[in-house]
Enzyme design. Structure first.
Site, PDB file in Angstrom:
ATOM      1  N   HIS A 117       5.414   6.274   4.005  1.00 45.73           N
ATOM      2  CA  HIS A 117       4.187   5.474   3.953  1.00 45.73           C
ATOM      3  C   HIS A 117       3.652   5.395   2.519  1.00 45.73           C
ATOM      4  O   HIS A 117       3.279   4.318   2.044  1.00 45.73           O
ATOM      5  CB  HIS A 117       3.152   6.097   4.890  1.00 45.73           C
ATOM      6  CG  HIS A 117       1.828   5.420   4.903  1.00 45.73           C
ATOM      7  ND1 HIS A 117       1.460   4.500   5.864  1.00 45.73           N
ATOM      8  CD2 HIS A 117       0.760   5.533   4.071  1.00 45.73           C
ATOM      9  CE1 HIS A 117       0.230   4.074   5.623  1.00 45.73           C
ATOM     10  NE2 HIS A 117      -0.224   4.690   4.544  1.00 45.73           N
ATOM     11  N   GLU A 118       3.621   6.537   1.830  1.00 43.56           N
ATOM     12  CA  GLU A 118       3.078   6.554   0.470  1.00 43.56           C
ATOM     13  C   GLU A 118       3.998   5.829  -0.511  1.00 43.56           C
ATOM     14  O   GLU A 118       3.529   5.096  -1.392  1.00 43.56           O
ATOM     15  CB  GLU A 118       2.837   8.000   0.018  1.00 43.56           C
ATOM     16  CG  GLU A 118       1.837   8.774   0.864  1.00 43.56           C
ATOM     17  CD  GLU A 118       0.466   8.113   0.947  1.00 43.56           C
ATOM     18  OE1 GLU A 118       0.103   7.359   0.011  1.00 43.56           O
ATOM     19  OE2 GLU A 118      -0.237   8.333   1.937  1.00 43.56           O
ATOM     20  N   HIS A 131       3.325   2.159  -0.218  1.00 45.99           N
ATOM     21  CA  HIS A 131       2.167   1.686  -0.989  1.00 45.99           C
ATOM     22  C   HIS A 131       2.556   1.395  -2.434  1.00 45.99           C
ATOM     23  O   HIS A 131       2.108   0.416  -3.034  1.00 45.99           O
ATOM     24  CB  HIS A 131       1.062   2.755  -0.982  1.00 45.99           C
ATOM     25  CG  HIS A 131       0.180   2.730   0.228  1.00 45.99           C
ATOM     26  ND1 HIS A 131      -0.471   1.591   0.662  1.00 45.99           N
ATOM     27  CD2 HIS A 131      -0.182   3.725   1.089  1.00 45.99           C
ATOM     28  CE1 HIS A 131      -1.193   1.886   1.739  1.00 45.99           C
ATOM     29  NE2 HIS A 131      -1.032   3.163   2.017  1.00 45.99           N
ATOM     30  N   GLU A 191      -2.500  -0.950   4.960  1.00 46.14           N
ATOM     31  CA  GLU A 191      -2.111   0.277   5.652  1.00 46.14           C
ATOM     32  C   GLU A 191      -1.055  -0.009   6.727  1.00 46.14           C
ATOM     33  O   GLU A 191      -0.087   0.736   6.870  1.00 46.14           O
ATOM     34  CB  GLU A 191      -3.337   0.948   6.280  1.00 46.14           C
ATOM     35  CG  GLU A 191      -4.326   1.498   5.277  1.00 46.14           C
ATOM     36  CD  GLU A 191      -3.713   2.541   4.352  1.00 46.14           C
ATOM     37  OE1 GLU A 191      -2.804   3.283   4.785  1.00 46.14           O
ATOM     38  OE2 GLU A 191      -4.130   2.616   3.192  1.00 46.14           O
TER      39      GLU A 191
END
Length: 220
Positions: free
Chosen positions: A121-122, A125, A178
């Site tokens: 997920h990070e 980003h 997100e």
């Protein structure tokens, strides 16, 4: 038209009023200031796990980009994955590949594969240039898109979201980012050989650990 870019893997068009070089230079400065005083955990099994999983995901992304002719996209990236002694249940990423996991998150991840959900997920980003997009959105809101170089620099050193902007315009973009990071994160963790199905029980545990909290639903 020149201020439009596209997100890797999803193809979503995004606003891009600041260059990657501007964002990388200023965010690296902020990261160095943070990490110089943060209680970074080194040499422990958990710290090594964070580094191992993050490096594995980053390597998978780089292999994919290189195989598809996009290696220049990651030219200035220097991946770094640190575990910080902090009981908060959180993790965050900064442009250029600087990713921090706070120790309070590990009792929720529980396993290496679930940690891959977070780090995927990070990493998502970062490669989706979400910081650039947020800064660009804020500049567009405040200046109508007419920016000078100093405007971009000022935005990186400030909170990107103001409360009024969140409710009026910015919050839907934040939610979109997100969700996009979730989607791309599942792809990149799978490319790294992790099972993306572990994301479901992990996010259930995350929801339970939050316990409802005190944040109003409109701002959650």
């Amino acid at each position: 038209l020149q201020a439009c870019g596209s997100v890797p893997f999803t193809g979503r068009r995004q606003l891009s009023l600041v260059s990657n070089e501007q964002v990388l230079a200023l965010s690296l400065q902020q990261y160095k200031e943070y990490i110089s005083t943060a209680p970074v955990e080194r040499g422990t099994a958990n710290a090594e796990m964070v580094h191992r999983v993050g490096t594995r995901i980053a390597a998978a992304v780089e292999t994919f980009y290189k195989s598809n002719g996009y290696e220049s996209e990651l030219r200035d990236y220097q991946w770094e994955f640190n575990l910080v002694k902090d009981n908060s249940v959180n993790a965050f990423a900064m442009p250029g590949g600087k990713i921090v996991v706070l120790e309070g998150l590990l009792p929720v991840t529980q396993t290496e594969e679930a940690l891959a959900v977070v780090l995927g997920h990070e990493v998502a980003h970062v490669i989706a240039h979400h910081s650039n997009e947020r800064i660009s959105q804020q500049i567009a809101l405040e200046y109508g898109g007419a920016i000078a170089g100093s405007s971009a620099g000022a935005q990186i050193g400030q909170q990107v979201f103001g409360i009024g902007a969140q409710l009026g315009v910015m919050l839907p973009y934040a939610r979109k980012q997100e969700l996009e990071a979730d989607e791309i994160g599942l792809i990149v963790m799978a490319l790294a050989g992790y099972n993306p199905e572990v994301a479901v029980p992990f996010w259930i545990r995350m929801s339970q650990s939050a316990g409802g909290g005190s944040v109003p639903e409109a701002l959650s």
